[in-house]
Design a protein around this motif. Sequence first.
Motif, PDB file in Angstrom:
ATOM      1  N   ILE A 196      -4.387  -9.901  10.581  1.00 21.73           N
ATOM      2  CA  ILE A 196      -5.384 -10.822  11.243  1.00 21.73           C
ATOM      3  C   ILE A 196      -5.335 -10.880  12.696  1.00 21.73           C
ATOM      4  O   ILE A 196      -6.471 -11.039  13.105  1.00 21.73           O
ATOM      5  N   ILE A 197      -4.206 -11.069  13.112  1.00 22.82           N
ATOM      6  CA  ILE A 197      -3.950 -11.319  14.515  1.00 22.82           C
ATOM      7  C   ILE A 197      -4.862 -10.102  15.402  1.00 22.82           C
ATOM      8  O   ILE A 197      -5.441 -10.254  16.288  1.00 22.82           O
ATOM      9  N   ARG A 198      -4.400  -9.050  14.827  1.00 25.33           N
ATOM     10  CA  ARG A 198      -4.910  -7.843  15.557  1.00 25.33           C
ATOM     11  C   ARG A 198      -6.389  -7.703  15.422  1.00 25.33           C
ATOM     12  O   ARG A 198      -7.059  -7.323  16.351  1.00 25.33           O
ATOM     13  N   ASP A 199      -6.800  -8.033  14.213  1.00 22.90           N
ATOM     14  CA  ASP A 199      -8.360  -8.052  14.082  1.00 22.90           C
ATOM     15  C   ASP A 199      -9.090  -9.041  14.948  1.00 22.90           C
ATOM     16  O   ASP A 199     -10.160  -9.025  15.351  1.00 22.90           O
ATOM     17  N   LEU A 200      -8.458 -10.223  15.009  1.00 28.73           N
ATOM     18  CA  LEU A 200      -9.002 -11.647  15.898  1.00 28.73           C
ATOM     19  C   LEU A 200      -8.786 -10.789  17.309  1.00 28.73           C
ATOM     20  O   LEU A 200     -10.162 -10.934  18.230  1.00 28.73           O
ATOM     21  N   GLU A 201      -8.206 -10.088  17.787  1.00 24.84           N
ATOM     22  CA  GLU A 201      -7.767  -9.573  19.079  1.00 24.84           C
ATOM     23  C   GLU A 201      -8.983  -8.461  19.353  1.00 24.84           C
ATOM     24  O   GLU A 201      -9.280  -8.048  20.410  1.00 24.84           O
ATOM     25  N   SER A 202      -9.436  -7.779  18.338  1.00 30.11           N
ATOM     26  CA  SER A 202     -10.118  -6.864  18.419  1.00 30.11           C
ATOM     27  C   SER A 202     -11.751  -7.146  18.102  1.00 30.11           C
ATOM     28  O   SER A 202     -12.774  -6.475  18.437  1.00 30.11           O
ATOM     29  N   THR A 203     -12.032  -8.507  17.746  1.00 31.24           N
ATOM     30  CA  THR A 203     -13.226  -9.009  17.927  1.00 31.24           C
ATOM     31  C   THR A 203     -13.802  -9.572  19.052  1.00 31.24           C
ATOM     32  O   THR A 203     -12.850 -10.320  19.687  1.00 31.24           O
ATOM     33  N   PRO A 204     -15.061  -9.313  19.445  1.00 31.34           N
ATOM     34  CA  PRO A 204     -15.312  -9.872  20.590  1.00 31.34           C
ATOM     35  C   PRO A 204     -15.228 -11.517  20.548  1.00 31.34           C
ATOM     36  O   PRO A 204     -15.691 -11.906  19.516  1.00 31.34           O
ATOM     37  N   ALA A 205     -14.957 -12.066  21.761  1.00 28.57           N
ATOM     38  CA  ALA A 205     -15.217 -13.509  21.791  1.00 28.57           C
ATOM     39  C   ALA A 205     -16.309 -14.046  21.346  1.00 28.57           C
ATOM     40  O   ALA A 205     -17.378 -13.503  21.752  1.00 28.57           O
ATOM     41  N   HIS A 206     -16.535 -15.103  20.873  1.00 32.55           N
ATOM     42  CA  HIS A 206     -17.675 -15.956  20.259  1.00 32.55           C
ATOM     43  C   HIS A 206     -17.247 -17.388  20.110  1.00 32.55           C
ATOM     44  O   HIS A 206     -16.197 -17.838  20.332  1.00 32.55           O
TER      45      HIS A 206
END
Length: 277
Positions: free
Chosen positions: A267-277
């Motif tokens: 989850i953390i890795r996916d959050l960090e690969s998701t563009p900021a919004h």
Amino acid sequence: MNNRMDLTGKVALVTGGARGIGAATVAALLSAGVRVALVDRDFPPGTAGSERALQLTGDVTDPEAMAHCVAATVTAFGRLDIVIANAGITPPPATIRTIDRTVFDKVMAVNFGGVLNIVRAAADEIVASGGHVLLVSSCAAFTPGMGGSAYMVSKAAVEQLGRALRIEFAAVGASAGLAYFGVVDTDLARHTLDDDPIGQRIGGLLPWPLSRRLTSRRAAELLVRAARTRRARLIAPAVWTPYFWFRGILNPILERRLVRDRAIAQIIRDLESTPAH
């Protein structure tokens, strides 16, 4: 000071009073015979005040606006007995490394700064009336905050503010308390935990019954009861109470497990690969 407050004829101010928990709390206070000033940045179309409900437009992050709202309340109703500092926002899930700093600062400005601003603005009136201030914190204040640190930090700050305020008010004939809610079924919670795909995954980590959601109406009933009885703390759902008392033991154990949890790491890795919004 009487430990129980007769609410009939009293005057309350509720921040974030136009929607969610705030709106439900305003309705519950009015039903209890309280005159209410409801403060929010804007109000839904078609809403209107009444002889016993004063609508005040103001941003809790603005100290002068909060001072104006308190003054307007006293002008309209002659006194102020209860403040429920409820206004708050929830940001989209993000890590500390990737969250937009302006988003983090906005959460702190609303969730903590807004509480401090209304407390400072109303304190003299509350002391004069021997009244009660109720700060809405969260069970997030004492749980690990991965993916949602801005919210957790802001609510932990509110907790410490409320503890200090309770001691200080007791010396001058007034009182203060804290409300800790788990998940309340509001638009804010649904937007964060239901509408956001990663938010769904984070929310899914919370086991039943900790994941059980309160309705806004139930949260409001509990807030009004806490104001009436000047409770030092309200924790709801009650299943969170053992966690509150034993957090010093439970959190190190839980943090150790979460650090090693592969699902959390993903989850953390996916959050960090998701563009900021």
